[in-house]
Design a protein around this motif. Structure first.
Motif, PDB file in Angstrom:
ATOM      1  N   LEU A   1       0.838  -1.196   0.000  1.00 21.74           N
ATOM      2  CA  LEU A   1       0.000   0.000   0.000  1.00 21.74           C
ATOM      3  C   LEU A   1       0.874   1.248   0.000  1.00 21.74           C
ATOM      4  O   LEU A   1       1.856   1.321   0.736  1.00 21.74           O
ATOM      5  CB  LEU A   1      -0.872  -0.006   1.266  1.00 21.74           C
ATOM      6  CG  LEU A   1      -1.714   1.230   1.545  1.00 21.74           C
ATOM      7  CD1 LEU A   1      -2.908   1.282   0.599  1.00 21.74           C
ATOM      8  CD2 LEU A   1      -2.193   1.244   2.987  1.00 21.74           C
TER       9      LEU A   1
ATOM     10  N   LYS B   1       0.988   5.800  -1.403  1.00 25.71           N
ATOM     11  CA  LYS B   1       0.259   6.979  -1.852  1.00 25.71           C
ATOM     12  C   LYS B   1       0.970   7.588  -3.050  1.00 25.71           C
ATOM     13  O   LYS B   1       2.202   7.659  -3.057  1.00 25.71           O
ATOM     14  CB  LYS B   1       0.206   8.035  -0.744  1.00 25.71           C
ATOM     15  CG  LYS B   1      -0.679   7.660   0.416  1.00 25.71           C
ATOM     16  CD  LYS B   1      -0.576   8.729   1.496  1.00 25.71           C
ATOM     17  CE  LYS B   1      -1.620   8.496   2.574  1.00 25.71           C
ATOM     18  NZ  LYS B   1      -1.609   9.588   3.554  1.00 25.71           N
ATOM     19  N   MET B   2       0.213   8.017  -4.024  1.00 24.84           N
ATOM     20  CA  MET B   2       0.784   8.677  -5.202  1.00 24.84           C
ATOM     21  C   MET B   2       0.243  10.095  -5.302  1.00 24.84           C
ATOM     22  O   MET B   2      -0.967  10.309  -5.202  1.00 24.84           O
ATOM     23  CB  MET B   2       0.420   7.904  -6.476  1.00 24.84           C
ATOM     24  CG  MET B   2       1.059   8.495  -7.734  1.00 24.84           C
ATOM     25  SD  MET B   2       0.385   7.782  -9.250  1.00 24.84           S
ATOM     26  CE  MET B   2       1.241   6.210  -9.281  1.00 24.84           C
TER      27      MET B   2
ATOM     28  N   PRO C   1      -2.509  15.594  -9.482  1.00 25.99           N
ATOM     29  CA  PRO C   1      -3.070  16.954  -9.537  1.00 25.99           C
ATOM     30  C   PRO C   1      -4.490  16.973  -8.991  1.00 25.99           C
ATOM     31  O   PRO C   1      -5.157  15.937  -8.938  1.00 25.99           O
ATOM     32  CB  PRO C   1      -3.095  17.272 -11.040  1.00 25.99           C
ATOM     33  CG  PRO C   1      -2.304  16.203 -11.708  1.00 25.99           C
ATOM     34  CD  PRO C   1      -2.321  15.017 -10.815  1.00 25.99           C
ATOM     35  N   LEU C   2      -4.967  18.157  -8.598  1.00 22.94           N
ATOM     36  CA  LEU C   2      -6.367  18.280  -8.177  1.00 22.94           C
ATOM     37  C   LEU C   2      -7.296  18.196  -9.374  1.00 22.94           C
ATOM     38  O   LEU C   2      -8.392  17.684  -9.273  1.00 22.94           O
ATOM     39  CB  LEU C   2      -6.591  19.610  -7.447  1.00 22.94           C
ATOM     40  CG  LEU C   2      -5.966  19.720  -6.055  1.00 22.94           C
ATOM     41  CD1 LEU C   2      -6.208  21.112  -5.481  1.00 22.94           C
ATOM     42  CD2 LEU C   2      -6.536  18.654  -5.123  1.00 22.94           C
TER      43      LEU C   2
ATOM     44  N   SER D   1      -3.106  16.382  -4.664  1.00 21.39           N
ATOM     45  CA  SER D   1      -3.778  15.488  -3.731  1.00 21.39           C
ATOM     46  C   SER D   1      -2.993  14.176  -3.777  1.00 21.39           C
ATOM     47  O   SER D   1      -2.027  14.054  -4.530  1.00 21.39           O
ATOM     48  CB  SER D   1      -5.213  15.304  -4.217  1.00 21.39           C
ATOM     49  OG  SER D   1      -5.895  14.355  -3.445  1.00 21.39           O
ATOM     50  N   GLN D   2      -3.374  13.223  -2.943  1.00 18.47           N
ATOM     51  CA  GLN D   2      -2.731  11.911  -3.021  1.00 18.47           C
ATOM     52  C   GLN D   2      -3.788  10.847  -3.211  1.00 18.47           C
ATOM     53  O   GLN D   2      -4.840  10.895  -2.571  1.00 18.47           O
ATOM     54  CB  GLN D   2      -1.942  11.644  -1.738  1.00 18.47           C
ATOM     55  CG  GLN D   2      -0.659  12.456  -1.662  1.00 18.47           C
ATOM     56  CD  GLN D   2       0.139  12.160  -0.408  1.00 18.47           C
ATOM     57  OE1 GLN D   2      -0.368  12.274   0.683  1.00 18.47           O
ATOM     58  NE2 GLN D   2       1.393  11.758  -0.579  1.00 18.47           N
ATOM     59  N   LYS D   3      -3.525   9.914  -4.130  1.00 19.37           N
ATOM     60  CA  LYS D   3      -4.417   8.768  -4.214  1.00 19.37           C
ATOM     61  C   LYS D   3      -3.706   7.560  -3.622  1.00 19.37           C
ATOM     62  O   LYS D   3      -2.475   7.510  -3.581  1.00 19.37           O
ATOM     63  CB  LYS D   3      -4.877   8.518  -5.652  1.00 19.37           C
ATOM     64  CG  LYS D   3      -3.818   8.072  -6.648  1.00 19.37           C
ATOM     65  CD  LYS D   3      -4.431   7.948  -8.062  1.00 19.37           C
ATOM     66  CE  LYS D   3      -3.399   7.514  -9.091  1.00 19.37           C
ATOM     67  NZ  LYS D   3      -3.899   7.637 -10.482  1.00 19.37           N
ATOM     68  N   TRP D   4      -4.482   6.608  -3.139  1.00 21.25           N
ATOM     69  CA  TRP D   4      -3.913   5.373  -2.612  1.00 21.25           C
ATOM     70  C   TRP D   4      -3.609   4.440  -3.775  1.00 21.25           C
ATOM     71  O   TRP D   4      -4.369   4.362  -4.736  1.00 21.25           O
ATOM     72  CB  TRP D   4      -4.910   4.670  -1.675  1.00 21.25           C
ATOM     73  CG  TRP D   4      -5.270   5.434  -0.455  1.00 21.25           C
ATOM     74  CD1 TRP D   4      -6.314   6.319  -0.327  1.00 21.25           C
ATOM     75  CD2 TRP D   4      -4.619   5.390   0.825  1.00 21.25           C
ATOM     76  NE1 TRP D   4      -6.340   6.815   0.952  1.00 21.25           N
ATOM     77  CE2 TRP D   4      -5.325   6.269   1.682  1.00 21.25           C
ATOM     78  CE3 TRP D   4      -3.523   4.699   1.334  1.00 21.25           C
ATOM     79  CZ2 TRP D   4      -4.968   6.469   3.009  1.00 21.25           C
ATOM     80  CZ3 TRP D   4      -3.171   4.902   2.661  1.00 21.25           C
ATOM     81  CH2 TRP D   4      -3.880   5.773   3.484  1.00 21.25           C
ATOM     82  N   ILE D   5      -2.483   3.733  -3.681  1.00 21.02           N
ATOM     83  CA  ILE D   5      -2.229   2.693  -4.672  1.00 21.02           C
ATOM     84  C   ILE D   5      -2.005   1.373  -3.937  1.00 21.02           C
ATOM     85  O   ILE D   5      -1.464   1.340  -2.836  1.00 21.02           O
ATOM     86  CB  ILE D   5      -1.025   3.015  -5.580  1.00 21.02           C
ATOM     87  CG1 ILE D   5       0.249   3.202  -4.764  1.00 21.02           C
ATOM     88  CG2 ILE D   5      -1.301   4.265  -6.400  1.00 21.02           C
ATOM     89  CD1 ILE D   5       1.493   3.299  -5.630  1.00 21.02           C
ATOM     90  N   VAL D   6      -2.503   0.319  -4.549  1.00 25.61           N
ATOM     91  CA  VAL D   6      -2.383  -1.022  -3.965  1.00 25.61           C
ATOM     92  C   VAL D   6      -1.767  -1.941  -5.013  1.00 25.61           C
ATOM     93  O   VAL D   6      -2.281  -2.047  -6.125  1.00 25.61           O
ATOM     94  CB  VAL D   6      -3.762  -1.564  -3.535  1.00 25.61           C
ATOM     95  CG1 VAL D   6      -3.661  -3.035  -3.145  1.00 25.61           C
ATOM     96  CG2 VAL D   6      -4.326  -0.743  -2.378  1.00 25.61           C
TER      97      VAL D   6
END
Lengths: 428, 428
Positions: B120, B122-123, B126-127, B415-420
């Motif tokens: 897991l 975070k990447m 952009p907003l 912003s940050q999105k989660w990556i799995v």
């Protein structure tokens, strides 16, 4: 006469909410400076109080359940409302998980010297006062309160009216625990009126409330977003996709596709649309369809899907937008990665989307180009969850991009302030 | 008849704004995937185009200045509006600073294995689309556009109407540069109507705009906060304090207090209230007052201050709330750290507050307990600034706690999105 009565009521609700707000703000100043030890002691005392009051809380819940049945609440709502001894234990376990979490408050990061000679860093601080509006699930009362306390925030709770008695009983134990630990009882306050005007006031009291977290039906969340004068961390729908790319390992793909759809139906991280790459559709679709049929999942496909799965119903344009939250699945055969990404970014809700592939370059592109709060490779969409992500209890899943995105735990209830350490520096 | 005309105009503004929004959204998808190289090439091309078009841009600015004088704009407004060759060079220097900044997009952090076996992380992303509403300062047009582009965002700009011609001319160069670098010209769009209805539409187009950044007068910002249906990063007032604690090094304190107030008056990080600890007031106040008098600063004090500084005017309760943005300073003698912190948290605007002390424990308490976006020890309040903090150009200073707090640079636009990353994991 009626009007006069109405005005009086409106005034008293306003007064009540202002008082709640002022008390919460005052409590938040004390909580912001509370040590980890003191916050954990309060959570421990709350745990003890809940155990002591278990019989009363379950009795209060039994009244809510009785009222709920008398009001013909549907089975799903009654299920969420009910507190069994096992669920009660689950609540306490969750509370102990929160006690075990690292306190994020006060952490100083990125402390570096600037050319001017000042030393600059960031310190993590509470948001202040959290307003939470949620469905009739009594366990959320404790979860939200414990996360707020651990992160140094005061919280004002407004649960669904069906859980009124349960929430009041739980709040009583929480406040007793706070008192024992010498923290302000008004750190956690439950709004004790069913009047919807209270919600309208809560979401506009920007002097007393720093963030609103609404959970529940789309209607509620849209109303809150529209009317709020306080920042909102909102959770709209979860229209999640799994894309079986042509170079997927189909042996892995079967359990992932099954798990993503059927592990639980009514949750926001369940798959709602399955995308299958054209070259593997004829091989993969009959295998996965057999598994879905065993579980009683209704399949709705595009034309190509239906040419392979004769029992699939036709999917309409609307199906691609749908969050079923039910044993229904939309299936589309797409021609490669580009079409899959375009479909997801167009029809999806930017919640959780998955690619199944063994191709490095395509996995990397999917990760970069899909605009969702969780983007996954070769794993079930069901992992998009605060517990699975190690956040401890989760206070919600944000579909916003601002502030918090995806599962929101302790850190989502904090902010960072800048700190500057100098030795007499002035600006030239 | 008039009503029909009005309806037609309203419709066409709506249509125009929808088109701008759709174009921005489409551009944002391309920008989100653009490489650092490609974004920097665009910024370089923009720099070249601005240099090529310098004469035209300065001519357009001269028209705005002429109109401004004809409309009797005040001197401060005209000063902000004016583009001189030196300021033009300053704008280009700022652009080159942004080119030199590290691209935040795509950075993956915190990649760890969870007990389930998924990896897991975070990447940073952009907003999407930024809407910016700002005062009549043409240099902000370039600053905002360059920060948005570098962070992979499309931007819609609405500058003050007095800078209309200047902004159009600058936007022309920006779009020419984007075209040369093969990025969408609609990545940066300037609203070309003075109709205020355009602002109302911009701040409610939640399908096309991800965040609104208003800059300018308090009235504008309050209106935007009230009416927006899109998240707002807002900058309200800067009522900043310097507290000279009894254990301050008074030799260091004099230049810091002078610099914090008089380095520039019309800026949000200037000191507006000086707090002096009682035991050092009689020694310190006459010394600092002599320096302020030389600069022509009007002093307004509480009773104790006035017993020491006979020429200080009496301060009213309102003075403690005031952001003067002028050569006026409120002075209060307080009895120790607790009173200072309480005063700041009550009357301040949570922008920037400073303690001057050599006492370790008190410095530490001030740092922890003052609820402001920048909290400083022994340094001038004027350091609260994106350039001084190393953010490169700054798009604003947030007085919010949600998302971005204090100076907002590139990271505030992301912003940050989660990556799995998995190998076939399913949830049990």
């Amino acid at each position: 006469m009626n009007q006069a009565v109405h005005q009086a009521t409106t005034q008293s609700i306003e007064q009540m909410m202002t008082t709640l707000g002022q008390q919460a703000r005052a409590a938040s100043r004390i909580l912001a400076g509370a040590t980890t030890q003191s916050k954990n002691a309060a959570l421990q005392a709350i745990s003890q109080e809940l155990q002591n009051q278990q019989a009363d809380i379950l009795a209060a819940n039994a009244i809510d359940m009785q009222n709920g049945r008398a009001n013909n609440l549907d089975a799903a709502l009654l299920d969420r409302l009910e507190l069994t001894p096992a669920r009660f234990k689950g609540m306490l376990d969750g509370l102990h998980d929160v006690i075990a979490l690292v306190d994020p408050i006060g952490a100083i990061t990125d402390l570096t010297y600037r050319p001017s000679g000042i030393q600059l860093g960031k310190m993590r601080v509470p948001l202040g006062v959290v307003g939470m509006i949620y469905e009739s699930r009594p366990n959320v009362t404790l979860e939200a309160a414990s996360l707020a306390l651990k992160s140094g925030n005061a919280i004002i709770l407004r649960g669904g009216s069906e859980a009124f008695n349960s929430n009041q009983a739980i709040a009583k134990s929480i406040q007793a625990g706070l008192k024992i630990a010498n923290l302000p009882e008004s750190s956690v306050q439950v709004i004790n009126t069913a009047d919807r005007a209270a919600v309208g006031l809560l979401i506009t009291m920007s002097d007393y409330v720093d963030v609103i977290i609404p959970r529940g039906g789309k209607g509620l969340i849209e109303r809150v977003s529209r009317e709020a004068r306080v920042p909102v961390i909102k959770h709209l729908d979860g229209n999640c996709h799994v894309f079986v790319e042509r170079q997927a390992d189909l042996v892995k793909a079967l359990p992932i596709c099954l798990n993503s759809k059927t592990h639980r139906y009514g949750v926001c991280n369940a798959m709602e649309t399955l995308l299958v790459d054209a070259p593997v559709a004829a091989e993969f679709l009959p295998q996965i369809a057999a598994l879905y049929r065993e579980k009683g999942v209704e399949l709705r496909g595009d034309e190509t899907t239906r040419s392979i799965l004769s029992d699939a119903l036709p999917a309409t344009e609307q199906d691609w937008y749908e969050e079923y939250l039910a044993p229904i699945l939309a299936i589309k055969v797409v021609d490669g990665l580009d079409e899959a990404i375009a479909h997801i970014n167009k029809y999806g809700s930017h919640h959780t989307d998955v690619i199944l592939t063994e191709n490095y370059g395509k996995a990397r592109r999917f990760l970069n180009e899909v605009d969702s709060s969780s983007v996954m490779i070769n794993a079930s969409s069901r992992f998009a969850d605060g517990f699975e992500y190690g956040l401890g209890a989760e206070i919600g899943i944000s579909t916003d991009k601002i502030h918090a995105r995806g599962p929101v735990g302790l850190e989502g209830l904090t902010s960072q302030k800048w700190i500057v350490l100098g030795d007499g520096q002035i600006r030239v």
